[in-house]
Design a protein around this motif. Structure first.
Motif, short mmCIF file in Angstrom:
data_model
loop_
_atom_site.label_atom_id
_atom_site.label_comp_id
_atom_site.label_asym_id
_atom_site.label_seq_id
_atom_site.Cartn_x
_atom_site.Cartn_y
_atom_site.Cartn_z
N ILE A 2 -10.61 28.02 8.07
CA ILE A 2 -11.96 28.26 8.59
C ILE A 2 -12.91 27.35 7.84
O ILE A 2 -12.92 27.36 6.60
CB ILE A 2 -12.38 29.73 8.39
N VAL A 3 -13.71 26.58 8.56
CA VAL A 3 -14.72 25.73 7.94
C VAL A 3 -16.03 25.95 8.71
O VAL A 3 -16.07 25.77 9.92
CB VAL A 3 -14.33 24.24 7.99
N ARG A 4 -17.05 26.39 7.98
CA ARG A 4 -18.37 26.62 8.57
C ARG A 4 -19.42 26.14 7.59
O ARG A 4 -19.22 26.19 6.39
CB ARG A 4 -18.61 28.11 8.81
N GLU A 8 -24.98 25.97 10.35
CA GLU A 8 -24.40 26.39 11.63
C GLU A 8 -24.53 27.90 11.82
O GLU A 8 -24.91 28.37 12.89
CB GLU A 8 -22.90 26.05 11.69
N CYS A 9 -24.22 28.63 10.78
CA CYS A 9 -24.26 30.09 10.86
C CYS A 9 -25.69 30.60 11.02
O CYS A 9 -25.93 31.59 11.74
CB CYS A 9 -23.60 30.71 9.64
N GLU A 10 -26.64 29.94 10.37
CA GLU A 10 -28.04 30.34 10.49
C GLU A 10 -28.58 30.17 11.90
O GLU A 10 -29.52 30.84 12.30
CB GLU A 10 -28.92 29.53 9.52
N GLU A 13 -25.63 33.94 16.10
CA GLU A 13 -25.78 35.39 16.00
C GLU A 13 -25.33 35.93 14.65
O GLU A 13 -25.52 37.11 14.34
CB GLU A 13 -24.99 36.08 17.13
N ARG A 14 -24.78 35.08 13.80
CA ARG A 14 -24.39 35.49 12.44
C ARG A 14 -25.60 35.69 11.53
O ARG A 14 -25.46 36.26 10.45
CB ARG A 14 -23.43 34.48 11.83
N ARG A 15 -26.76 35.24 11.93
CA ARG A 15 -28.00 35.44 11.16
C ARG A 15 -28.67 36.72 11.65
O ARG A 15 -29.03 36.83 12.82
CB ARG A 15 -28.94 34.26 11.32
N VAL A 16 -28.81 37.69 10.74
CA VAL A 16 -29.43 38.97 11.05
C VAL A 16 -30.70 39.08 10.23
O VAL A 16 -30.67 38.87 9.01
CB VAL A 16 -28.47 40.14 10.74
N TRP A 21 -35.48 41.48 4.49
CA TRP A 21 -34.37 40.59 4.15
C TRP A 21 -33.83 39.92 5.40
O TRP A 21 -34.12 40.32 6.52
CB TRP A 21 -33.25 41.36 3.46
N GLU A 22 -33.04 38.88 5.17
CA GLU A 22 -32.22 38.31 6.24
C GLU A 22 -30.87 37.96 5.64
O GLU A 22 -30.76 37.68 4.44
CB GLU A 22 -32.87 37.10 6.88
N SER A 23 -29.84 38.02 6.48
CA SER A 23 -28.49 37.81 6.01
C SER A 23 -27.75 36.93 7.00
O SER A 23 -27.70 37.23 8.19
CB SER A 23 -27.78 39.17 5.88
N THR A 24 -27.17 35.86 6.48
CA THR A 24 -26.33 34.99 7.30
C THR A 24 -24.89 35.31 6.93
O THR A 24 -24.47 35.06 5.80
CB THR A 24 -26.67 33.51 7.09
N ARG A 25 -24.17 35.86 7.88
CA ARG A 25 -22.82 36.37 7.65
C ARG A 25 -21.80 35.28 7.99
O ARG A 25 -21.47 35.06 9.14
CB ARG A 25 -22.61 37.64 8.49
N MET A 26 -21.34 34.61 6.97
CA MET A 26 -20.48 33.44 7.16
C MET A 26 -19.03 33.81 7.43
O MET A 26 -18.33 33.08 8.14
CB MET A 26 -20.60 32.51 5.96
#
Length: 128
Positions: A2-4, A8-10, A13-16, A21-26
Motif C-alpha cells: 500500500i502506498v498513499r 491524496e488522502c486529504e 473521503e478519508r479526511r473527516v 479537529w480533523e483527521s486524515t485516515r491513511m
C-alpha cells in the motif's frame, strides 16, 4: 503493498472534519493491517472530550503544543516529540494552545472504518 500520500488522502473521503479537529485516515480497517493510522489536527484554542471505550490509541505529536488531561487525574504537556498511549481506555480532554494547531500521528486498535466521529460521550463506535 500500500502506498498513499497524505495529500491524496486529504482530498478524499478519508479526511473527516469535526468542530475541534480533523483527521486524515491513511490506513483503515479495509486495508486489513490490524490497526488504523491517522494524521490528526487539533485546532488551536480548542478543548475536546474523548473517551475511547472501544479502542486503544497511541498518539505522537509532530507539531504544535497543548495538553492532555485525564478525567479525575493528571495533566500532561504535549509538544513535538511527545508520545502518549491511551492503554486503559482513558477518558480525557485534549487541548491545543491558542498559538497554533497540534498535528498528531495516531494509531488505533482495533482499526477504524473511516467515517467515525466522537459521540456525545467522546466515544467512537465499534464497527464490525
Amino acid at each position: 503493498m500500500i502506498v498513499r500520500t497524505l495529500q491524496e488522502c486529504e482530498q478524499s473521503e478519508r479526511r473527516v472534519v469535526a468542530e475541534t479537529w480533523e483527521s486524515t485516515r491513511m490506513i483503515l480497517k479495509e486495508d486489513q493491517m490490524g490497526f488504523s493510522f491517522h494524521i490528526t489536527t487539533i485546532y488551536k484554542g480548542t478543548d475536546t472530550h474523548i473517551h475511547y471505550k472501544n479502542h486503544l490509541e497511541s498518539v505522537y505529536c509532530m507539531s504544535g503544543e497543548g495538553e492532555i488531561e485525564v478525567v479525575g487525574g493528571k495533566r500532561y504537556p504535549i509538544k513535538p516529540g511527545t508520545l502518549y498511549v491511551l492503554d486503559k481506555h482513558d477518558e480525557h480532554y485534549l487541548r491545543a494552545h491558542k498559538k497554533g494547531d497540534m498535528v498528531m500521528a495516531c494509531v488505533f486498535n482495533p482499526p477504524l472504518t473511516g467515517a467515525e466521529t466522537h459521540d456525545k460521550d467522546g466515544v467512537y463506535p465499534l464497527v464490525d
